[in-house]
Design a protein around this motif. Structure first.
Motif, PDB file in Angstrom:
ATOM      1  N   ILE A   1     -12.092 -19.964 -12.963  1.00  0.00           N
ATOM      2  CA  ILE A   1     -10.861 -19.765 -12.182  1.00  0.00           C
ATOM      3  C   ILE A   1      -9.948 -18.826 -12.971  1.00  0.00           C
ATOM      4  O   ILE A   1      -9.510 -19.169 -14.079  1.00  0.00           O
ATOM      5  N   PRO A   2      -9.681 -17.626 -12.436  1.00  0.00           N
ATOM      6  CA  PRO A   2      -8.762 -16.727 -13.156  1.00  0.00           C
ATOM      7  C   PRO A   2      -7.332 -17.267 -13.150  1.00  0.00           C
ATOM      8  O   PRO A   2      -6.930 -17.921 -12.182  1.00  0.00           O
ATOM      9  N   PHE A   3      -6.563 -17.013 -14.223  1.00  0.00           N
ATOM     10  CA  PHE A   3      -5.147 -17.397 -14.255  1.00  0.00           C
ATOM     11  C   PHE A   3      -4.483 -16.782 -13.027  1.00  0.00           C
ATOM     12  O   PHE A   3      -4.767 -15.642 -12.652  1.00  0.00           O
TER      13      PHE A   3
ATOM     14  N   GLN B   1      -1.078 -20.142 -15.473  1.00  0.00           N
ATOM     15  CA  GLN B   1      -0.298 -18.921 -15.666  1.00  0.00           C
ATOM     16  C   GLN B   1       1.177 -19.206 -15.968  1.00  0.00           C
ATOM     17  O   GLN B   1       1.732 -18.640 -16.894  1.00  0.00           O
TER      18      GLN B   1
ATOM     19  N   CYS C   1      -4.903 -24.577  -9.959  1.00  0.00           N
ATOM     20  CA  CYS C   1      -5.171 -24.631 -11.407  1.00  0.00           C
ATOM     21  C   CYS C   1      -4.743 -23.333 -12.089  1.00  0.00           C
ATOM     22  O   CYS C   1      -4.099 -23.367 -13.149  1.00  0.00           O
ATOM     23  N   GLY C   2      -5.119 -22.211 -11.482  1.00  0.00           N
ATOM     24  CA  GLY C   2      -4.786 -20.906 -12.070  1.00  0.00           C
ATOM     25  C   GLY C   2      -3.286 -20.675 -12.119  1.00  0.00           C
ATOM     26  O   GLY C   2      -2.776 -20.040 -13.058  1.00  0.00           O
ATOM     27  N   THR C   3      -2.559 -21.193 -11.134  1.00  0.00           N
ATOM     28  CA  THR C   3      -1.094 -21.064 -11.126  1.00  0.00           C
ATOM     29  C   THR C   3      -0.482 -21.903 -12.242  1.00  0.00           C
ATOM     30  O   THR C   3       0.378 -21.431 -12.994  1.00  0.00           O
TER      31      THR C   3
ATOM     32  N   ASN D   1      -7.439 -14.995 -20.090  1.00  0.00           N
ATOM     33  CA  ASN D   1      -6.752 -15.279 -18.822  1.00  0.00           C
ATOM     34  C   ASN D   1      -7.669 -15.863 -17.759  1.00  0.00           C
ATOM     35  O   ASN D   1      -7.580 -15.504 -16.572  1.00  0.00           O
ATOM     36  N   SER D   2      -8.548 -16.735 -18.197  1.00  0.00           N
ATOM     37  CA  SER D   2      -9.482 -17.351 -17.259  1.00  0.00           C
ATOM     38  C   SER D   2      -9.771 -18.790 -17.699  1.00  0.00           C
ATOM     39  O   SER D   2      -9.825 -19.087 -18.889  1.00  0.00           O
TER      40      SER D   2
ATOM     41  N   ARG E   1      -4.854 -17.835  -9.958  1.00  0.00           N
ATOM     42  CA  ARG E   1      -5.570 -18.153  -8.707  1.00  0.00           C
ATOM     43  C   ARG E   1      -5.581 -19.634  -8.423  1.00  0.00           C
ATOM     44  O   ARG E   1      -5.871 -20.444  -9.297  1.00  0.00           O
TER      45      ARG E   1
END
Ligand code: SME
Length: 170
Positions: free
Chosen positions: A85-87, A97, A92-94, A69-70, A89
């Motif tokens: 970048i964590p999923f 996810q 990009c993370g959005t 998840n990163s 966040r």
């Protein structure tokens, strides 16, 4: 080869869907028979950066195989950027996810936006999904607010698709 001249900027403004269709054909031939993922990410980033006006960053983040998840930074054009970048966040993370393209007209209005390059004002992020699995994202940033519209987002999805079809992803 692959330089943007004033007549192309005019063509782009006149008919974006057609311009992106032409870019997709050119990218297909640029990537050719080679399927190496790093090579193709490097070439795709450079191609997008060269062929579209008003960009300050274009490149890839990959699903990090060592941290679930990163995302981790991949090949790109532009200023140095955040590595992890964590999923969930930022933009990009959005995209990673929820596995949906993000079109952000004003990054300051986007909750949790990560300002790697303070010049970025608007962006499009396309998730790269294969058989339901998130492989990475294609991130394109502009120093202008409202630089991108839905035709640009669809165009980047087309280019991401050309990249995916030409590349062996790990
Ligand atoms: N703007 C992104 C971070 C990556 S950089 O812009 C290269 C975000 O909020 O996801």
């Amino acid at each position: 080869m692959f330089e943007l001249d004033p007549s192309q900027i005019e063509e782009y403004s006149r008919n974006k869907p057609e311009y992106y269709r032409q870019l997709a054909l050119q990218l297909e031939s640029l990537l050719g028979e080679d399927s190496n993922m790093v090579t193709n990410m490097a070439q795709t980033s450079a191609f997008i950066f060269q062929m579209l006006p008003d960009l300050n960053w274009a490149g890839f983040y990959l699903a990090n195989p060592e941290k679930s998840n990163s995302l981790i930074l991949g090949p790109y054009q532009g200023k140095v950027a955040c590595v992890h970048i964590p999923f969930g966040r930022g933009v990009c993370g959005t995209a990673a996810q929820i596995q949906e393209t993000q079109l952000v007209e004003d990054v300051e209005q986007f909750e949790g936006h990560i300002a790697c390059d303070a010049a970025s004002q608007s962006e499009v992020v396309v998730p790269l999904v294969v058989d339901g699995e998130l492989k990475g994202v294609l991130d394109i940033d502009s120093p202008k607010k409202e630089r991108f519209d839905t035709e640009d987002a669809a165009g980047f999805e087309l280019l991401a698709d050309v990249f995916l079809k030409s590349s062996s992803l790990i």
